[in-house]
Design a protein around this motif. Structure first.
Motif, PDB file in Angstrom:
ATOM      1  N   ASP A   1      15.353  -3.872 -19.130  1.00  0.00           N
ATOM      2  CA  ASP A   1      14.781  -5.202 -18.985  1.00  0.00           C
ATOM      3  C   ASP A   1      14.903  -5.708 -17.544  1.00  0.00           C
ATOM      4  O   ASP A   1      15.296  -6.854 -17.295  1.00  0.00           O
ATOM      5  CB  ASP A   1      15.461  -6.181 -19.952  1.00  0.00           C
ATOM      6  CG  ASP A   1      14.680  -7.486 -20.091  1.00  0.00           C
ATOM      7  OD1 ASP A   1      13.468  -7.473 -19.867  1.00  0.00           O
ATOM      8  OD2 ASP A   1      15.305  -8.521 -20.403  1.00  0.00           O
ATOM      9  N   ILE A   2      14.540  -4.839 -16.599  1.00  0.00           N
ATOM     10  CA  ILE A   2      14.572  -5.235 -15.181  1.00  0.00           C
ATOM     11  C   ILE A   2      13.231  -4.908 -14.543  1.00  0.00           C
ATOM     12  O   ILE A   2      12.424  -4.161 -15.096  1.00  0.00           O
ATOM     13  CB  ILE A   2      15.724  -4.554 -14.414  1.00  0.00           C
ATOM     14  CG1 ILE A   2      15.568  -3.021 -14.437  1.00  0.00           C
ATOM     15  CG2 ILE A   2      17.073  -4.958 -14.981  1.00  0.00           C
ATOM     16  CD1 ILE A   2      15.145  -2.400 -13.162  1.00  0.00           C
ATOM     17  N   GLU A   3      13.009  -5.484 -13.361  1.00  0.00           N
ATOM     18  CA  GLU A   3      11.776  -5.247 -12.615  1.00  0.00           C
ATOM     19  C   GLU A   3      12.122  -4.830 -11.196  1.00  0.00           C
ATOM     20  O   GLU A   3      13.048  -5.378 -10.594  1.00  0.00           O
ATOM     21  CB  GLU A   3      10.908  -6.509 -12.612  1.00  0.00           C
ATOM     22  CG  GLU A   3      10.520  -6.956 -14.022  1.00  0.00           C
ATOM     23  CD  GLU A   3       9.487  -8.076 -14.030  1.00  0.00           C
ATOM     24  OE1 GLU A   3       9.053  -8.507 -12.933  1.00  0.00           O
ATOM     25  OE2 GLU A   3       9.108  -8.508 -15.134  1.00  0.00           O
ATOM     26  N   PRO A   4      11.399  -3.872 -10.637  1.00  0.00           N
ATOM     27  CA  PRO A   4      11.673  -3.416  -9.278  1.00  0.00           C
ATOM     28  C   PRO A   4      10.933  -4.233  -8.235  1.00  0.00           C
ATOM     29  O   PRO A   4      10.076  -5.059  -8.563  1.00  0.00           O
ATOM     30  CB  PRO A   4      11.137  -1.979  -9.304  1.00  0.00           C
ATOM     31  CG  PRO A   4       9.946  -2.080 -10.213  1.00  0.00           C
ATOM     32  CD  PRO A   4      10.321  -3.103 -11.266  1.00  0.00           C
ATOM     33  N   ASP A   5      11.247  -3.970  -6.979  1.00  0.00           N
ATOM     34  CA  ASP A   5      10.467  -4.526  -5.877  1.00  0.00           C
ATOM     35  C   ASP A   5       9.276  -3.628  -5.562  1.00  0.00           C
ATOM     36  O   ASP A   5       8.227  -4.106  -5.137  1.00  0.00           O
ATOM     37  CB  ASP A   5      11.339  -4.679  -4.629  1.00  0.00           C
ATOM     38  CG  ASP A   5      12.524  -5.586  -4.875  1.00  0.00           C
ATOM     39  OD1 ASP A   5      12.307  -6.796  -5.052  1.00  0.00           O
ATOM     40  OD2 ASP A   5      13.666  -5.092  -4.913  1.00  0.00           O
ATOM     41  N   ILE A   6       9.475  -2.327  -5.775  1.00  0.00           N
ATOM     42  CA  ILE A   6       8.436  -1.334  -5.520  1.00  0.00           C
ATOM     43  C   ILE A   6       8.515  -0.298  -6.641  1.00  0.00           C
ATOM     44  O   ILE A   6       9.610   0.079  -7.059  1.00  0.00           O
ATOM     45  CB  ILE A   6       8.635  -0.639  -4.152  1.00  0.00           C
ATOM     46  CG1 ILE A   6       8.649  -1.672  -3.013  1.00  0.00           C
ATOM     47  CG2 ILE A   6       7.561   0.415  -3.904  1.00  0.00           C
ATOM     48  CD1 ILE A   6       9.056  -1.092  -1.657  1.00  0.00           C
ATOM     49  N   MET A   7       7.375   0.158  -7.126  1.00  0.00           N
ATOM     50  CA  MET A   7       7.376   1.155  -8.194  1.00  0.00           C
ATOM     51  C   MET A   7       6.351   2.241  -7.897  1.00  0.00           C
ATOM     52  O   MET A   7       5.225   1.952  -7.477  1.00  0.00           O
ATOM     53  CB  MET A   7       7.065   0.513  -9.548  1.00  0.00           C
ATOM     54  CG  MET A   7       7.254   1.452 -10.730  1.00  0.00           C
ATOM     55  SD  MET A   7       7.239   0.588 -12.336  1.00  0.00           S
ATOM     56  CE  MET A   7       5.491   0.432 -12.619  1.00  0.00           C
ATOM     57  N   CYS A   8       6.740   3.494  -8.144  1.00  0.00           N
ATOM     58  CA  CYS A   8       5.867   4.648  -7.948  1.00  0.00           C
ATOM     59  C   CYS A   8       5.433   5.189  -9.306  1.00  0.00           C
ATOM     60  O   CYS A   8       6.263   5.367 -10.196  1.00  0.00           O
ATOM     61  CB  CYS A   8       6.602   5.753  -7.198  1.00  0.00           C
ATOM     62  SG  CYS A   8       7.294   5.242  -5.616  1.00  0.00           S
ATOM     63  N   ILE A   9       4.130   5.460  -9.433  1.00  0.00           N
ATOM     64  CA  ILE A   9       3.615   6.075 -10.655  1.00  0.00           C
ATOM     65  C   ILE A   9       2.671   7.214 -10.294  1.00  0.00           C
ATOM     66  O   ILE A   9       2.099   7.246  -9.208  1.00  0.00           O
ATOM     67  CB  ILE A   9       2.893   5.052 -11.563  1.00  0.00           C
ATOM     68  CG1 ILE A   9       1.771   4.337 -10.801  1.00  0.00           C
ATOM     69  CG2 ILE A   9       3.871   4.058 -12.152  1.00  0.00           C
ATOM     70  CD1 ILE A   9       0.952   3.399 -11.663  1.00  0.00           C
ATOM     71  N   GLY A  10       2.525   8.165 -11.213  1.00  0.00           N
ATOM     72  CA  GLY A  10       1.648   9.314 -10.984  1.00  0.00           C
ATOM     73  C   GLY A  10       1.572  10.133 -12.258  1.00  0.00           C
ATOM     74  O   GLY A  10       1.554   9.588 -13.351  1.00  0.00           O
ATOM     75  N   LYS A  11       1.550  11.454 -12.136  1.00  0.00           N
ATOM     76  CA  LYS A  11       1.540  12.383 -13.256  1.00  0.00           C
ATOM     77  C   LYS A  11       0.605  11.971 -14.384  1.00  0.00           C
ATOM     78  O   LYS A  11      -0.560  12.326 -14.391  1.00  0.00           O
ATOM     79  CB  LYS A  11       2.960  12.627 -13.769  1.00  0.00           C
ATOM     80  CG  LYS A  11       3.797  13.512 -12.838  1.00  0.00           C
ATOM     81  CD  LYS A  11       5.052  13.987 -13.507  1.00  0.00           C
ATOM     82  CE  LYS A  11       5.942  14.821 -12.580  1.00  0.00           C
ATOM     83  NZ  LYS A  11       5.346  16.094 -12.174  1.00  0.00           N
ATOM     84  N   ALA A  12       1.096  11.199 -15.353  1.00  0.00           N
ATOM     85  CA  ALA A  12       0.304  10.838 -16.538  1.00  0.00           C
ATOM     86  C   ALA A  12      -0.731   9.761 -16.266  1.00  0.00           C
ATOM     87  O   ALA A  12      -1.482   9.388 -17.173  1.00  0.00           O
ATOM     88  CB  ALA A  12       1.234  10.378 -17.660  1.00  0.00           C
ATOM     89  N   LEU A  13      -0.806   9.258 -15.046  1.00  0.00           N
ATOM     90  CA  LEU A  13      -1.709   8.156 -14.724  1.00  0.00           C
ATOM     91  C   LEU A  13      -3.151   8.452 -15.139  1.00  0.00           C
ATOM     92  O   LEU A  13      -3.849   7.589 -15.670  1.00  0.00           O
ATOM     93  CB  LEU A  13      -1.632   7.854 -13.227  1.00  0.00           C
ATOM     94  CG  LEU A  13      -2.579   6.810 -12.644  1.00  0.00           C
ATOM     95  CD1 LEU A  13      -2.467   5.478 -13.365  1.00  0.00           C
ATOM     96  CD2 LEU A  13      -2.307   6.632 -11.148  1.00  0.00           C
ATOM     97  N   THR A  14      -3.619   9.685 -14.913  1.00  0.00           N
ATOM     98  CA  THR A  14      -4.984  10.053 -15.299  1.00  0.00           C
ATOM     99  C   THR A  14      -5.013  10.867 -16.585  1.00  0.00           C
ATOM    100  O   THR A  14      -6.034  11.468 -16.923  1.00  0.00           O
ATOM    101  CB  THR A  14      -5.676  10.878 -14.195  1.00  0.00           C
ATOM    102  OG1 THR A  14      -5.035  12.156 -14.090  1.00  0.00           O
ATOM    103  CG2 THR A  14      -5.633  10.162 -12.856  1.00  0.00           C
ATOM    104  N   GLY A  15      -3.906  10.898 -17.311  1.00  0.00           N
ATOM    105  CA  GLY A  15      -3.828  11.755 -18.489  1.00  0.00           C
ATOM    106  C   GLY A  15      -3.835  13.223 -18.116  1.00  0.00           C
ATOM    107  O   GLY A  15      -4.178  14.079 -18.935  1.00  0.00           O
ATOM    108  N   GLY A  16      -3.437  13.523 -16.882  1.00  0.00           N
ATOM    109  CA  GLY A  16      -3.365  14.913 -16.437  1.00  0.00           C
ATOM    110  C   GLY A  16      -4.704  15.506 -16.053  1.00  0.00           C
ATOM    111  O   GLY A  16      -4.805  16.695 -15.765  1.00  0.00           O
TER     112      GLY A  16
END
Length: 429
Positions: free
Chosen positions: A268-283
């Motif tokens: 239950d926390i929030e970051p200042d910066i977050m990185c996402i990838g991999k599953a973003l396009t469903g592969g």
């Protein structure tokens, strides 16, 4: 329909460099002619149940009609256009979708082309933020051992400095501040002494640290370490207290893999910066993003440089954005996280592996199942065994694990688990 041409494995062996392998004595590769649903079809005729989701990215399996249709329709209009000075609807739609499902404090989206690059961007954001405020002494990062954040240079510098695949680059990489890896497991009570030790690191180093970077809840390629939500909550509190930014690497954990849309929700926390990838396009295609708070974005923009000095050639690629839009719609509108909860329940059968004396631990969280052995695994040997069982599982180190597509039916989950049990029973590792 399978490809009728024979894949030239001799050429592959002599000239193509595969991930993490030698050109003198490479690990064997198996020729694939087709992927569909949760299956990988080899040229030799075997059809394998995919337990890896192509390094955790193909969450909807392969060839999902909605993602395929989105890519096809976009390709007929605009496959690519530079993002400098231009924009397009697929990117706008994607960023709207991302802001709707990520922590509310994240308001700015930087689209990149791979997970490692999103980490590079996050690190540049953190460093440039403090430079813009005139605090040039905050030039290091803090992170936990057992972490893994990618293969590019800034990302490598925050991977485990000793027990990672990047330790041979010591001396070339920037030196950062490392704390002990989280020890209290996800399922146990958080050790308070561990949190006191963590705070001491902040006391000692906060003046030189720009940001703390960590994979929330699961340290993935560094050892599949499932740690306690209280540890992550404590990091957020310490970052606030000691004026340090928090970067969360959700590349492997995002989009439902741990049972929450993003793993930071467990704490239950929030970051200042977050990185996402991999599953973003469903592969389906390569795409990543780095999201930041308005505070970080405006802080950078008010500095001497005025701009974030980064711009990948394929930033905001319309085909990739279209695939991502379709994938997120599937995840949010069609079946949500119900599939992940089903897989988590089905993976419980892995507990049967605990009977073997060489098994140190069995753990399951969301659509992740891990069996940890007390000895290193011969990847080539066990890979051959798994193919003979009709499954695709690729262990590393002492870990046999599965992170299958969310569309995998229960009978296939059972076969994956029983194949792991049989591999250990027959010492096929």
């Amino acid at each position: 329909m399978s490809n009728k041409h024979t894949i030239d494995l001799d050429f592959d062996r002599e000239h193509i460099w595969h991930p993490y392998t030698s050109m003198i004595d490479p690990l064997p590769v198996y020729p694939v002619t087709r992927t569909y649903d949760n299956k990988i079809e080899l040229e030799t005729g075997e059809v394998l149940i995919d337990g890896m989701a192509s390094w955790w990215s193909a969450i909807h399996g392969y060839g999902h009609p909605k993602i395929v249709k989105a890519i096809q329709q976009q390709a007929q209009v605009m496959s690519h256009v530079m993002f400098g000075g231009l924009t397009h609807q697929p990117a706008v739609d994607l960023c709207k979708k991302l802001l709707a499902i990520t922590p509310k404090s994240l308001e700015k989206v930087f689209l990149a082309d791979s997970g490692s690059v999103s980490v590079e961007v996050a690190i540049k954001m953190a460093l440039q933020y403090w430079m813009s405020l005139g605090k040039t002494g905050k030039s290091k990062l803090m992170t936990a051992k057992k972490g893994y954040h990618g293969d590019t240079f800034a990302a490598m510098s925050v991977c485990d400095p000793v027990n990672s695949m990047h330790n041979l680059y010591q001396g070339f990489l920037p030196e950062h501040v490392f704390v002990d890896a989280p020890k209290s497991s996800f399922f146990a009570t958080q050790c308070q002494a561990e949190l006191l030790q963590l705070e001491q690191a902040f006391i000692d180093h906060h003046d030189e640290v720009a940001a703390f970077i960590i994979e929330p809840m699961v340290q993935n390629a560094g050892g599949m370490n499932f740690y306690n939500p209280e540890y992550l909550k404590c990091i957020r509190e310490l970052c606030n207290k000691y004026d340090v930014l928090l970067i969360l690497d959700e590349i492997a954990t995002g989009f439902g893999r741990t049972g929450k849309m993003f793993a930071c929700e467990h704490a239950d926390i929030e970051p200042d910066i977050m990185c996402i990838g991999k599953a973003l396009t469903g592969g389906a295609m390569t795409l990543s993003a780095t999201l930041a708070t308005e505070n970080v974005a405006l802080g950078i923009s008010r500095g001497d440089a005025k701009v974030l000095m980064h711009g990948p050639t394929f930033m905001g690629n319309p085909l990739a954005c279209s695939a991502a839009n379709a994938s997120i719609e599937l995840l949010t509108n069609e079946y949500g996280l119900a599939q992940v909860r089903r897989i988590e329940n089905a993976l419980a059968i892995l507990e049967d592996c605990s009977k073997f004396e060489e098994v140190v631990d069995v753990r399951v969280l969301g659509a992740i199942g891990v069996v940890e052995l007390n000895t290193s695994i011969d990847v080539a040997k066990i890979q051959q065994f798994f193919i003979s069982q009709g499954v695709w599982i690729r262990p590393f180190g002492k870990l046999i694990y599965v992170m299958p597509p969310y569309t995998t039916p229960n009978q296939d989950i059972e076969k994956l688990c029983k194949s792991i049990f049989k591999a250990i029973a027959e010492k096929a590792y």
